[in-house]
Design an enzyme around this catalytic site. Structure first.
Site, PDB file in Angstrom:
ATOM      1  N   ASP A  41      -3.908   1.310  -4.100  1.00  0.00           N
ATOM      2  CA  ASP A  41      -4.903   2.024  -3.859  1.00  0.00           C
ATOM      3  C   ASP A  41      -4.509   3.660  -3.731  1.00  0.00           C
ATOM      4  OD1 ASP A  41      -6.275   0.056  -3.262  1.00  0.00           O
ATOM      5  OD2 ASP A  41      -6.953   0.548  -1.080  1.00  0.00           O
ATOM      6  N   HIS A  86      -0.119   0.874  -2.011  1.00  0.00           N
ATOM      7  CA  HIS A  86      -0.584   2.047  -2.445  1.00  0.00           C
ATOM      8  C   HIS A  86       0.696   2.755  -3.459  1.00  0.00           C
ATOM      9  CE1 HIS A  86      -2.389   1.216   1.467  1.00  0.00           C
ATOM     10  NE2 HIS A  86      -3.426   2.267   1.070  1.00  0.00           N
TER      11      HIS A  86
HETATM   12 ZN    ZN Z   1      -7.692   4.701   0.207  1.00  0.00          ZN
END
Ligand code: ZN
Length: 427
Positions: free
Chosen positions: A241, A382
């Site tokens: 993400d 991430h």
């Molecule tokens: Zn996010």
């Protein structure tokens, strides 16, 4: 008389153009876009920063961001209870328009909302930077023709007066909007001036002051090698993400090295800056998903704002890569009926959170991503941290060793469908 003026403007523009061609810069100016996301018990923050090769410019940007953070932290009161309504939100986004190699127009857009902000706080700082002169440009530096400048001043004044006649006196206007005015944003053929954050926009196409940037569309060559996934063997989906970032390229290389694919839930505001990386990612067989335009808290937006966040991202991905994301991963992992109702995209969260946003220790991330992983798990990471990239090198071989096949979110759905069919079909 009128013809003479036109001729003068054309001549001046020609001189400016010629001189900028003669002065060929040897050094290419570079920039980097990063998003920093922070969640605490009382607030969430998403700040997208622009870092350039000029220290002075970086310092102006950082000072602005730090000031906004201070304002936010001062106003935000300790909330604790309800996850959705109990938290404040700070969002700082950017807009970059490269006018020419040496002149960049940057806007920093701040919004603050939540329980501590009965009236949402909005702020915008625009600056036009010249790398050659190493200084911020004002409106006079941009519109060097005095006739054109006074014409613009007149138009701005009239627009403000039409908007609100009593809002500004002639004297204040003159004080605010003079040759030194710097708070203007230039996007394509529109110049927008901000007074007390009130925008006044003018079309500047006919003045041909701004050179239009030619956007190159990369040619996507998707690899034809079809991956063979055995639906009867365990599968796992790696998802990333908040990217892309400066680490995404290496992450993509790691995936390629191990011949696996993953899904990237990206932010629309970084697509143009990381065009090449994303292109390679798609070509390598990775999946792109939608994670909003600038990481606003989707479940708290109005319907219009929500649709804009999703659609703007879909559009920019579509335009750049001729690729349509199928999945939406809502920001801060929160889904509401309003989101469900207002998008055709499939919504997907995760089943395993590596907490790479919290743990700085690579071993801790590896542990969370490889221990007790079940068939069909969706692992959240991430691609904005070095530690995530570093842990990935270990995570993939460990999971492979455990017998997992790596799938994208779409492939995972396919596998599930096949399994269901096989179950229903009598042997
Ligand atoms: Zn996010």
């Amino acid at each position: 008389m009128f013809k003479k003026k036109k001729l003068l403007i054309t001549t001046i523009i020609t001189i400016i153009t010629i001189s900028s061609i003669i002065y060929k810069d040897t050094k290419r100016n570079t920039y980097n876009i990063e998003t920093i996301i922070k969640t605490t018990p009382s607030y969430v923050q998403s700040i997208t920063t622009v870092t350039t090769n000029n220290k002075q410019l970086n310092s102006i940007i950082t000072t602005y961001i730090e000031n906004q953070k201070k304002i936010f932290e001062k106003k935000t009161k300790n909330q604790n209870n309800n996850y959705l309504i109990g938290k404040d939100e700070l969002n700082i986004d950017y807009q970059l328009n490269i006018l020419d190699k040496q002149t960049w127009n940057i806007s920093l857009i701040t919004t603050m909302s939540g329980p501590s902000f009965p009236n949402p706080y909005n702020d915008i700082k625009c600056l036009t930077w010249n790398f050659q002169k190493k200084k911020e440009l004002n409106i006079e530096n941009i519109i060097q023709n005095s006739t054109a400048l006074s014409l613009i001043t007149k138009q701005v004044y009239e627009k403000i007066k039409t908007k609100c006649n009593t809002c500004i006196t002639d004297k204040t206007f003159k004080q605010l909007f003079n040759k030194d005015f710097k708070n203007f944003q230039i996007t394509e053929n529109i110049i927008t001036f901000y007074f007390y954050n009130q925008p006044v926009s003018l079309e500047i196409k006919d003045l041909s002051l701004i050179k239009q940037q030619k956007k190159k569309k990369p040619n996507i060559k998707k690899s034809n090698t079809l991956k063979t996934i055995d639906p009867n063997k365990p599968v796992v989906a790696l998802t990333f993400d908040d990217g892309p970032s400066k680490y995404t390229e290496e992450i993509i290389n790691i995936l390629k090295y191990y011949d696996v694919n993953a899904s990237f839930f990206i932010l629309g505001n970084k697509v143009t800056s990381y065009q090449q990386v994303l292109k390679t990612s798609i070509e390598n067989g990775n999946e792109l998903g939608n994670h909003s335009y600038n990481h606003k808290w989707l479940s708290r937006l109005s319907v219009n704002e929500l649709i804009e966040q999703i659609e703007k991202t879909q559009k920019i991905i579509q335009e750049n890569f001729n690729y349509t994301p199928q999945y939406l991963r809502p920001t801060y992992g929160s889904i509401t009926n309003q989101i469900r109702k207002n998008t055709d995209l499939k919504i997907v969260l995760w089943t395993v959170d590596t907490r790479d946003w919290k743990y700085h220790d690579v071993n801790q991330i590896i542990k969370r991503a490889t221990e007790n992983i079940k068939d069909g798990d969706i692992i959240l990471m991430h691609d904005i941290f070095k530690r995530t990239k570093d842990s990935l090198i270990k995570i993939i071989p460990i999971l492979k060793e455990q017998g997992f096949q790596f799938v994208t979110v779409s492939e995972l759905e396919e596998v599930k469908k096949i399994r269901k069919l096989e179950k229903e079909t009598p042997q």
